[in-house]
Design a protein around this motif. Structure first.
Motif, PDB file in Angstrom:
ATOM      1  N   ILE A 408      -5.404  87.265  47.793  1.00 28.96           N
ATOM      2  CA  ILE A 408      -4.219  86.528  48.237  1.00 28.96           C
ATOM      3  C   ILE A 408      -3.492  85.969  47.014  1.00 28.96           C
ATOM      4  O   ILE A 408      -4.082  85.206  46.231  1.00 28.96           O
ATOM      5  CB  ILE A 408      -4.615  85.397  49.203  1.00 28.96           C
ATOM      6  N   VAL A 409      -2.227  86.355  46.861  1.00 31.90           N
ATOM      7  CA  VAL A 409      -1.436  85.952  45.693  1.00 31.90           C
ATOM      8  C   VAL A 409      -0.126  85.321  46.167  1.00 31.90           C
ATOM      9  O   VAL A 409       0.812  86.026  46.532  1.00 31.90           O
ATOM     10  CB  VAL A 409      -1.124  87.148  44.770  1.00 31.90           C
ATOM     11  N   PRO A 410      -0.016  83.993  46.193  1.00 30.77           N
ATOM     12  CA  PRO A 410       1.270  83.364  46.527  1.00 30.77           C
ATOM     13  C   PRO A 410       2.242  83.493  45.350  1.00 30.77           C
ATOM     14  O   PRO A 410       1.834  83.440  44.187  1.00 30.77           O
ATOM     15  CB  PRO A 410       0.903  81.892  46.769  1.00 30.77           C
ATOM     16  N   THR A 411       3.534  83.648  45.661  1.00 27.12           N
ATOM     17  CA  THR A 411       4.525  83.762  44.590  1.00 27.12           C
ATOM     18  C   THR A 411       5.882  83.295  45.082  1.00 27.12           C
ATOM     19  O   THR A 411       6.178  83.339  46.284  1.00 27.12           O
ATOM     20  CB  THR A 411       4.626  85.213  44.079  1.00 27.12           C
ATOM     21  N   ARG A 412       6.668  82.818  44.169  1.00 30.57           N
ATOM     22  CA  ARG A 412       8.098  82.573  44.389  1.00 30.57           C
ATOM     23  C   ARG A 412       8.810  83.130  43.169  1.00 30.57           C
ATOM     24  O   ARG A 412       8.795  82.530  42.094  1.00 30.57           O
ATOM     25  CB  ARG A 412       8.409  81.093  44.580  1.00 30.57           C
ATOM     26  N   ASP A 413       9.397  84.298  43.318  1.00 30.21           N
ATOM     27  CA  ASP A 413      10.033  85.012  42.206  1.00 30.21           C
ATOM     28  C   ASP A 413       9.019  85.253  41.080  1.00 30.21           C
ATOM     29  O   ASP A 413       7.890  85.622  41.354  1.00 30.21           O
ATOM     30  CB  ASP A 413      11.282  84.266  41.735  1.00 30.21           C
ATOM     31  N   LEU A 414       9.445  85.057  39.829  1.00 27.47           N
ATOM     32  CA  LEU A 414       8.586  85.334  38.660  1.00 27.47           C
ATOM     33  C   LEU A 414       8.026  86.756  38.686  1.00 27.47           C
ATOM     34  O   LEU A 414       6.810  86.974  38.553  1.00 27.47           O
ATOM     35  CB  LEU A 414       7.441  84.317  38.579  1.00 27.47           C
ATOM     36  N   PRO A 415       8.881  87.750  38.851  1.00 25.22           N
ATOM     37  CA  PRO A 415       8.384  89.136  38.906  1.00 25.22           C
ATOM     38  C   PRO A 415       7.682  89.571  37.629  1.00 25.22           C
ATOM     39  O   PRO A 415       6.772  90.418  37.677  1.00 25.22           O
ATOM     40  CB  PRO A 415       9.649  89.952  39.167  1.00 25.22           C
ATOM     41  N   ASP A 416       8.079  89.018  36.471  1.00 27.79           N
ATOM     42  CA  ASP A 416       7.447  89.403  35.208  1.00 27.79           C
ATOM     43  C   ASP A 416       5.979  88.971  35.157  1.00 27.79           C
ATOM     44  O   ASP A 416       5.192  89.542  34.390  1.00 27.79           O
ATOM     45  CB  ASP A 416       8.202  88.792  34.026  1.00 27.79           C
ATOM     46  N   LEU A 417       5.626  87.953  35.939  1.00 27.89           N
ATOM     47  CA  LEU A 417       4.232  87.520  36.015  1.00 27.89           C
ATOM     48  C   LEU A 417       3.488  88.239  37.134  1.00 27.89           C
ATOM     49  O   LEU A 417       2.334  88.636  36.983  1.00 27.89           O
ATOM     50  CB  LEU A 417       4.153  86.005  36.237  1.00 27.89           C
ATOM     51  N   ASP A 441       5.068  85.679  49.924  1.00 28.54           N
ATOM     52  CA  ASP A 441       6.401  85.510  49.333  1.00 28.54           C
ATOM     53  C   ASP A 441       7.025  84.223  49.852  1.00 28.54           C
ATOM     54  O   ASP A 441       7.462  84.135  50.994  1.00 28.54           O
ATOM     55  CB  ASP A 441       7.286  86.707  49.692  1.00 28.54           C
ATOM     56  N   ASN A 442       7.078  83.216  48.969  1.00 26.84           N
ATOM     57  CA  ASN A 442       7.608  81.905  49.343  1.00 26.84           C
ATOM     58  C   ASN A 442       9.052  81.764  48.857  1.00 26.84           C
ATOM     59  O   ASN A 442       9.333  81.232  47.795  1.00 26.84           O
ATOM     60  CB  ASN A 442       6.729  80.807  48.750  1.00 26.84           C
ATOM     61  N   ARG A 443       9.973  82.317  49.647  1.00 23.99           N
ATOM     62  CA  ARG A 443      11.411  82.150  49.413  1.00 23.99           C
ATOM     63  C   ARG A 443      11.859  82.704  48.066  1.00 23.99           C
ATOM     64  O   ARG A 443      12.665  82.077  47.352  1.00 23.99           O
ATOM     65  CB  ARG A 443      11.812  80.680  49.549  1.00 23.99           C
ATOM     66  N   SER A 444      11.357  83.851  47.686  1.00 22.42           N
ATOM     67  CA  SER A 444      11.853  84.492  46.470  1.00 22.42           C
ATOM     68  C   SER A 444      13.321  84.875  46.664  1.00 22.42           C
ATOM     69  O   SER A 444      13.719  85.359  47.728  1.00 22.42           O
ATOM     70  CB  SER A 444      11.032  85.741  46.153  1.00 22.42           C
ATOM     71  N   ALA A 445      14.133  84.661  45.612  1.00 21.80           N
ATOM     72  CA  ALA A 445      15.573  84.912  45.724  1.00 21.80           C
ATOM     73  C   ALA A 445      16.064  85.993  44.775  1.00 21.80           C
ATOM     74  O   ALA A 445      17.134  86.557  44.988  1.00 21.80           O
ATOM     75  CB  ALA A 445      16.345  83.614  45.458  1.00 21.80           C
ATOM     76  N   MET A 446      15.283  86.321  43.738  1.00 20.62           N
ATOM     77  CA  MET A 446      15.750  87.274  42.737  1.00 20.62           C
ATOM     78  C   MET A 446      15.681  88.702  43.279  1.00 20.62           C
ATOM     79  O   MET A 446      14.659  89.099  43.866  1.00 20.62           O
ATOM     80  CB  MET A 446      14.900  87.165  41.473  1.00 20.62           C
ATOM     81  N   PRO A 447      16.732  89.496  43.075  1.00 21.55           N
ATOM     82  CA  PRO A 447      16.679  90.906  43.493  1.00 21.55           C
ATOM     83  C   PRO A 447      15.519  91.658  42.846  1.00 21.55           C
ATOM     84  O   PRO A 447      14.902  92.532  43.472  1.00 21.55           O
ATOM     85  CB  PRO A 447      18.030  91.464  43.039  1.00 21.55           C
ATOM     86  N   GLU A 448      15.202  91.295  41.578  1.00 21.16           N
ATOM     87  CA  GLU A 448      14.107  91.969  40.883  1.00 21.16           C
ATOM     88  C   GLU A 448      12.769  91.744  41.602  1.00 21.16           C
ATOM     89  O   GLU A 448      11.907  92.631  41.619  1.00 21.16           O
ATOM     90  CB  GLU A 448      13.994  91.466  39.437  1.00 21.16           C
ATOM     91  N   THR A 449      12.618  90.545  42.185  1.00 23.56           N
ATOM     92  CA  THR A 449      11.375  90.255  42.897  1.00 23.56           C
ATOM     93  C   THR A 449      11.235  91.142  44.127  1.00 23.56           C
ATOM     94  O   THR A 449      10.164  91.715  44.379  1.00 23.56           O
ATOM     95  CB  THR A 449      11.330  88.774  43.315  1.00 23.56           C
ATOM     96  N   HIS A 450      12.307  91.262  44.889  1.00 22.04           N
ATOM     97  CA  HIS A 450      12.246  92.066  46.114  1.00 22.04           C
ATOM     98  C   HIS A 450      12.026  93.541  45.788  1.00 22.04           C
ATOM     99  O   HIS A 450      11.313  94.253  46.525  1.00 22.04           O
ATOM    100  CB  HIS A 450      13.518  91.859  46.936  1.00 22.04           C
ATOM    101  N   MET A 451      12.601  94.005  44.687  1.00 20.25           N
ATOM    102  CA  MET A 451      12.349  95.388  44.275  1.00 20.25           C
ATOM    103  C   MET A 451      10.883  95.568  43.895  1.00 20.25           C
ATOM    104  O   MET A 451      10.249  96.577  44.245  1.00 20.25           O
ATOM    105  CB  MET A 451      13.250  95.754  43.093  1.00 20.25           C
TER     106      MET A 451
END
Length: 705
Positions: A408-417, A441-451
């Motif tokens: 289980i990995v919680p994240t909010r954006d930070l795709p580089d991590l 996915d806790n409210r990620s907003a960056m397009p890079e994250t969704h990709m």
């Protein structure tokens, strides 16, 4: 004109103090600056301006204000104390230590500066530190004569007497082991393994045994090669000593306890008395004490070093450590079942592990024996020394099962991590197909994250759980656990990167042991220094801290504890694994009272309340990008939140949060862990002993309501 400047400065100060009282820090700093422009020689106002600037986060400007105050008032310890705070918040720890030390030098009664030095581990910067007991008493008497108040902090010094580990030998001379409270009962027979040894080592052991304060004992010496050596004549001199050529499989003594040791062990004069007292007071299945190394010199006396200060009984640690206790006492019935064909240290290890199966095992937090080293002068002769037989256990290799593991990995954006985190977990797994990777996915907003999430869903078969709520670490992980499919649950921060091949096999193996509640990993900073080697309780101001922080990657720690599998009070939630059944048994993380902090520590304590072990597994190693100084919260709001969660944590656990069964009370509880030793009070020794003889000394008890 002067009168006008004074009045204007006074008006600015009134406005500044009003803004300060309403916590309008930027406004307060501006008014203090205007007052100082008119009257720049007011040292106290420079300090007030520094306070206001510090609250706004302008730490460099606050530092300059405190420095100016110190220049204007050379005798002000407070100015230097506040300067130390500003430097510490800027992560300039060495400079902060210098400021605190200077504050204490100009104002010796400033115990706030003394406490800061203690908490930063700068014990050598303290005037009391490293001095003999007599010298310390003279300084304290002088302080009283000079009118310095010996408040709680200074009284604590007189009780704990912390000394640097580098001055351990002098510490032992100043603080000899005191006798136990009880009277001798004559409950112990001593077995000395003198196989593969030299006469001088056995002589040291026997003479130290003869010099015991407790006189009621019998000793059998197994010395097949020394029957005709002059050292064997000691058995003729003292009838309590019996020499034999074979290890007695059925020991012929009649006392209820057998104390196992080996030639070269130098008994403290109080050793038998302490073991005898513990045997009579608690009737444990076994007991052990601490030991150090001693180098004798016939002119200069004994130099001591390398204290081996053990935790309370921990079968994981005992099975892993290279050096088990040098003395191990077990009940006769336990000894009768032992295989005594191996080396001496392996027999002692097996004896204590067997005692742990039979009942409680007491830990005596006293250095009751020393491993006597061969003097350098003796080594100049021809080498006839017999080296000890190796006795280090080896963990058997494990095969991966088919058990499914949910990560289980919680994240909010930070795709580089997130990308290296998830990919390294899969790449390093022995059986990546059995991993159920669940990204919250806790409210990620960056397009890079969704990709990236789409890519991970495809290449790693990761599942994405949308968590469209305000951040709550506990709730995010609880919801993910409810959507998991694995028999095991592994909670992982998105700012980590797995380094260990086959980490899933180690986790999977832990699930086979029903006594394990959770396991944690060894975490490193990007610069390869240690970030987490388990959690310590009861150090410094009392809040749980990570063990080993900032130490070199190769640093073993005392008793190599950072390199061996062992029980700990808790592990960090940055990487925490448990079985689904254990998670369900305690109801997961506390998402109401502990949504952000202390939830992982609380979770571990609730597992320990069920008598489940929390295990630090150094063979699982990750990089963790958390800041080394994350604990320095820079805003009043974040500090207030932390204090609120800490209060909730304390309300539940009370003094349990200050008790660490793995931290020997002879280590100082102030300063950096393991850098100082102390002479524990009788009450502290008794408290440690009382807990150690519980059937499970690691079991936690919540505060009674």
């Amino acid at each position: 004109m002067i009168f006008s400047k004074q009045n204007r400065a006074r008006r600015f100060l009134v406005q500044a103090n009003r803004a300060r009282d309403y916590r309008r820090w930027s406004e307060a700093a501006a008014f203090y600056a205007r007052a100082l422009a008119l009257r720049p020689g007011m040292a106290g106002i420079w300090i007030q301006r520094g306070h206001a600037l510090k609250e706004t986060g302008a730490l460099a400007e606050a530092e300059m204000s405190y420095r100016r105050a110190a220049e204007l008032d050379p005798g002000s310890g407070d100015a230097r104390l506040q300067l130390g705070h500003a430097l510490k918040l800027q992560e300039r720890i060495a400079d902060a230590i210098g400021a605190y030390a200077e504050a204490l030098s100009v104002e010796p009664g400033l115990d706030a500066a003394r406490d800061e030095l203690l908490h930063l581990g700068a014990l050598d910067a303290l005037p009391e530190f490293g001095q003999s007991g007599a010298h310390r008493a003279q300084r304290m008497a002088a302080a009283q004569t000079a009118g310095f108040a010996l408040d709680r902090a200074l009284r604590r010094w007189s009780i704990e007497a912390p000394r640097a580990i580098t001055s351990y030998s002098a510490f032992r001379r100043d603080y000899p082991v005191c006798p136990p409270d009880g009277e001798a009962k004559g409950l112990i027979d001593v077995l000395i393994d003198a196989r593969r040894t030299i006469p001088a080592q056995l002589r040291t052991t026997l003479l130290s045994l003869v010099d015991q304060q407790a006189r009621e004992w019998q000793a059998v010496v197994v010395a097949p090669e020394l029957a005709d050596d002059p050292v064997a004549s000691l058995a003729q001199v003292d009838p309590r000593i019996v020499m034999t050529a074979e290890w007695p499989s059925d020991y012929a003594g009649n006392r209820p306890y057998v104390l196992l040791t080996e030639a070269g062990a130098m008994f403290d004069p109080q050793a038998i008395a302490w073991f005898d007292d513990v045997a009579g007071r608690y009737t444990p299945a076994g007991a052990y004490a601490d030991h150090d190394a001693a180098l004798p010199d016939w002119r200069l006396g004994i130099t001591r070093a390398d204290p081996n200060l053990f935790p309370m009984f921990d079968r994981f640690f005992l099975a892993s450590t290279e050096e088990p206790p040098l003395m191990a006492m077990v009940q006769r019935r336990v000894f009768a079942e032992l295989d005594v064909s191996g080396p001496a240290d392996a027999i002692r290890r097996a004896a204590l592990l067997a005692a742990g199966e039979a009942g409680p095992v007491a830990h005596i937090p006293r250095v009751l024996v020393s491993r006597s080293l061969i003097p350098k002068a003796a080594l100049e002769g021809e080498d006839d020394l017999v080296r000890p037989l190796p006795g280090r256990p080896h963990a058997p290799a494990r095969a991966a099962s088919e058990r499914r593991l949910t990560v289980i990995v919680p994240t909010r954006d930070l795709p580089d991590l997130l990308a290296p985190c998830v990919r390294s977990l899969q790449a390093r797994a022995a059986k990546p197909d059995r991993l159920d990777i669940l990204i919250v996915d806790n409210r990620s907003a960056m397009p890079e994250t969704h990709m990236l999430l789409k890519d991970l869903a495809r290449e790693a078969r990761a599942r994405i759980l949308t968590f469209d709520e305000p951040f709550n670490w506990s709730r995010a992980n609880n919801l993910a656990a409810a959507h998991s499919t694995g028999d095991g649950l592994c909670f992982v921060n998105n700012d980590t990167e797995m380094l260990s091949d086959g980490w899933d096999v180690l986790f999977d193996g832990a699930l086979d042991d029903p006594s394990i509640g959770a396991i944690g990993a060894r975490l490193l900073y990007p610069d390869r220094t240690i970030q987490h080697a388990g959690v310590l309780f009861g150090i410094g101001q009392g809040s749980p801290i990570h063990e080993g922080v900032g130490e070199a990657e190769a640093a073993p720690g005392p008793l190599a504890r950072w390199h061996v599998r062992r029980q700990v009070p808790a592990v960090t939630g940055a990487f925490l694994c448990c079985s689904r059944s254990a998670f369900t048994a305690v109801g997961g993380f506390d998402e109401a009272r502990l949504p952000i902090g202390f939830n992982d520590i609380d979770f571990c304590l609730r597992l320990r309340a069920l008598s489940l072990a929390i295990v630090y597994e150094p063979a699982i190693e990750l990089i963790h990008l958390e800041s080394k100084t994350r604990g320095f919260n820079r805003t009043a709001s974040s500090r207030a939140w932390d204090h609120g969660e800490l209060e909730s944590f304390y309300d539940r656990w009370g003094d349990e949060m200050f008790v660490d069964p793995g931290y020997n009370p002879q280590w100082s509880a102030i300063g950096r862990p393991f850098e100082g030793v102390r002479e524990p009070s009788r009450a502290l020794v008794a408290s440690h002993l009382d807990r150690s003889v519980r059937l499970n000394p690691w079991k936690a008890s919540p505060r009674l309501s």
